[in-house]
Structure formats: structure tokens, C-alpha cells
Scaffold this motif. Structure first.
Motif, PDB file in Angstrom:
ATOM      1  N   ARG A   1      -4.349 -11.549  -6.592  1.00 23.06           N
ATOM      2  CA  ARG A   1      -5.563 -12.350  -6.717  1.00 23.06           C
ATOM      3  C   ARG A   1      -5.248 -13.820  -6.417  1.00 23.06           C
ATOM      4  O   ARG A   1      -4.099 -14.249  -6.520  1.00 23.06           O
ATOM      5  CB  ARG A   1      -6.139 -12.211  -8.118  1.00 23.06           C
ATOM      6  N   ASP A   2      -6.280 -14.569  -6.110  1.00 19.82           N
ATOM      7  CA  ASP A   2      -6.103 -15.986  -5.798  1.00 19.82           C
ATOM      8  C   ASP A   2      -5.445 -16.765  -6.938  1.00 19.82           C
ATOM      9  O   ASP A   2      -4.714 -17.714  -6.700  1.00 19.82           O
ATOM     10  CB  ASP A   2      -7.442 -16.632  -5.443  1.00 19.82           C
ATOM     11  N   GLU A   3      -5.682 -16.324  -8.191  1.00 19.37           N
ATOM     12  CA  GLU A   3      -5.091 -17.030  -9.329  1.00 19.37           C
ATOM     13  C   GLU A   3      -3.662 -16.579  -9.616  1.00 19.37           C
ATOM     14  O   GLU A   3      -3.025 -17.087 -10.512  1.00 19.37           O
ATOM     15  CB  GLU A   3      -5.983 -16.929 -10.575  1.00 19.37           C
ATOM     16  N   GLY A   4      -3.141 -15.600  -8.831  1.00 15.39           N
ATOM     17  CA  GLY A   4      -1.730 -15.227  -8.930  1.00 15.39           C
ATOM     18  C   GLY A   4      -1.433 -13.882  -9.552  1.00 15.39           C
ATOM     19  O   GLY A   4      -0.338 -13.360  -9.382  1.00 15.39           O
ATOM     20  N   SER A   5      -2.359 -13.306 -10.303  1.00 15.25           N
ATOM     21  CA  SER A   5      -2.086 -12.010 -10.920  1.00 15.25           C
ATOM     22  C   SER A   5      -2.170 -10.896  -9.872  1.00 15.25           C
ATOM     23  O   SER A   5      -2.712 -11.086  -8.785  1.00 15.25           O
ATOM     24  CB  SER A   5      -3.076 -11.724 -12.055  1.00 15.25           C
ATOM     25  N   PHE A   6      -1.602  -9.744 -10.218  1.00 13.01           N
ATOM     26  CA  PHE A   6      -1.601  -8.583  -9.338  1.00 13.01           C
ATOM     27  C   PHE A   6      -2.453  -7.476  -9.943  1.00 13.01           C
ATOM     28  O   PHE A   6      -2.606  -7.383 -11.158  1.00 13.01           O
ATOM     29  CB  PHE A   6      -0.170  -8.064  -9.131  1.00 13.01           C
ATOM     30  N   GLY A   7      -2.972  -6.625  -9.076  1.00 10.15           N
ATOM     31  CA  GLY A   7      -3.738  -5.471  -9.500  1.00 10.15           C
ATOM     32  C   GLY A   7      -3.637  -4.379  -8.455  1.00 10.15           C
ATOM     33  O   GLY A   7      -2.949  -4.535  -7.442  1.00 10.15           O
ATOM     34  N   PHE A   8      -4.322  -3.270  -8.699  1.00 11.33           N
ATOM     35  CA  PHE A   8      -4.289  -2.156  -7.750  1.00 11.33           C
ATOM     36  C   PHE A   8      -5.588  -1.391  -7.806  1.00 11.33           C
ATOM     37  O   PHE A   8      -6.349  -1.498  -8.760  1.00 11.33           O
ATOM     38  CB  PHE A   8      -3.101  -1.231  -8.014  1.00 11.33           C
TER      39      PHE A   8
ATOM     40  N   VAL B   1      -3.157   3.827  -2.557  1.00 12.38           N
ATOM     41  CA  VAL B   1      -3.258   2.843  -3.627  1.00 12.38           C
ATOM     42  C   VAL B   1      -2.925   1.497  -2.992  1.00 12.38           C
ATOM     43  O   VAL B   1      -1.871   1.335  -2.398  1.00 12.38           O
ATOM     44  CB  VAL B   1      -2.302   3.144  -4.800  1.00 12.38           C
ATOM     45  N   GLU B   2      -3.875   0.585  -3.073  1.00 11.65           N
ATOM     46  CA  GLU B   2      -3.678  -0.765  -2.556  1.00 11.65           C
ATOM     47  C   GLU B   2      -3.295  -1.679  -3.716  1.00 11.65           C
ATOM     48  O   GLU B   2      -3.931  -1.657  -4.770  1.00 11.65           O
ATOM     49  CB  GLU B   2      -4.965  -1.304  -1.928  1.00 11.65           C
ATOM     50  N   PHE B   3      -2.269  -2.468  -3.487  1.00 11.80           N
ATOM     51  CA  PHE B   3      -1.837  -3.463  -4.463  1.00 11.80           C
ATOM     52  C   PHE B   3      -2.200  -4.824  -3.894  1.00 11.80           C
ATOM     53  O   PHE B   3      -1.944  -5.099  -2.724  1.00 11.80           O
ATOM     54  CB  PHE B   3      -0.328  -3.364  -4.693  1.00 11.80           C
TER      55      PHE B   3
ATOM     56  N   CYS C   1       0.843  -1.191   0.000  1.00  9.09           N
ATOM     57  CA  CYS C   1       0.000   0.000   0.000  1.00  9.09           C
ATOM     58  C   CYS C   1       0.886   1.252   0.000  1.00  9.09           C
ATOM     59  O   CYS C   1       1.898   1.291   0.697  1.00  9.09           O
ATOM     60  CB  CYS C   1      -0.887  -0.021   1.245  1.00  9.09           C
ATOM     61  N   ILE C   2       0.515   2.253  -0.793  1.00  5.83           N
ATOM     62  CA  ILE C   2       1.196   3.547  -0.805  1.00  5.83           C
ATOM     63  C   ILE C   2       0.157   4.610  -0.445  1.00  5.83           C
ATOM     64  O   ILE C   2      -0.911   4.672  -1.064  1.00  5.83           O
ATOM     65  CB  ILE C   2       1.822   3.868  -2.178  1.00  5.83           C
ATOM     66  N   TRP C   3       0.476   5.433   0.552  1.00  8.03           N
ATOM     67  CA  TRP C   3      -0.422   6.489   1.040  1.00  8.03           C
ATOM     68  C   TRP C   3       0.060   7.853   0.571  1.00  8.03           C
ATOM     69  O   TRP C   3       1.260   8.073   0.408  1.00  8.03           O
ATOM     70  CB  TRP C   3      -0.421   6.515   2.565  1.00  8.03           C
ATOM     71  N   ASN C   4      -0.872   8.799   0.422  1.00  9.10           N
ATOM     72  CA  ASN C   4      -0.454  10.183   0.215  1.00  9.10           C
ATOM     73  C   ASN C   4      -0.021  10.761   1.564  1.00  9.10           C
ATOM     74  O   ASN C   4      -0.227  10.128   2.616  1.00  9.10           O
ATOM     75  CB  ASN C   4      -1.539  11.025  -0.471  1.00  9.10           C
TER      76      ASN C   4
END
Length: 74
Positions: free
Chosen positions: A23-30, A18-20, A8-11
Motif C-alpha cells: 500500500r502507499d502507506e507502506g503496509s503489505f497485503g494480499f 494470490v497477489e501481494f 504473485c503466486i499462481w496455481n
């Protein structure tokens, strides 16, 4: 989203983050979130949850390119 937040990156004011997540299937998102004090809730800003990357580093790079306040944050 099914998965877990891994970074996580905060202002500076702690009103945006922004939360990173992975996912359960292995990919990343934000997701870019803004705090709404009237509702006492974190509200998503944008459609960034559509991001699918193979690594956390790629997700951070994509977020820095797409989220305006994060672009200049160290």
C-alpha cells in the motif's frame, strides 16, 4: 486499494493467483483471485484485503496459512 502489486503466486492451472501488494502507506497485503472465464475477469475470493502486515514475507506467511490451495504450493 491504493498501492502496487509486488509479488504473485499462481496455481498450476493458472486459474487462481494470490497477489501481494504494498500500500502507499507502506503496509503489505494480499488477495486470492480466481479467473472467471464467463466474465473474462479475476474475482476476489475471501476478505483477505483486510490483511495488513509490515513485510512482504509476513504477508506471504499469512496467505499460506489462510488460503487453502496455497498452503501446499512451493
Amino acid at each position: 486499494m491504493t498501492g502496487s502489486v509486488v509479488y504473485c503466486i499462481w496455481n498450476d492451472e493458472k486459474t487462481r493467483r494470490v497477489e501481494f501488494y504494498q500500500r502507499d502507506e507502506g503496509s503489505f497485503g494480499f488477495e486470492d483471485l480466481s479467473y472467471d472465464s464467463e466474465e473474462d475477469a479475476w474475482i476476489p475470493k475471501g476478505a483477505y484485503s483486510e490483511s495488513f502486515t509490515e513485510t512482504l514475507e509476513d504477508a506471504v506467511r499469512e496467505a499460506r496459512a489462510r488460503v487453502s490451495w496455497l498452503a501446499n504450493k512451493q
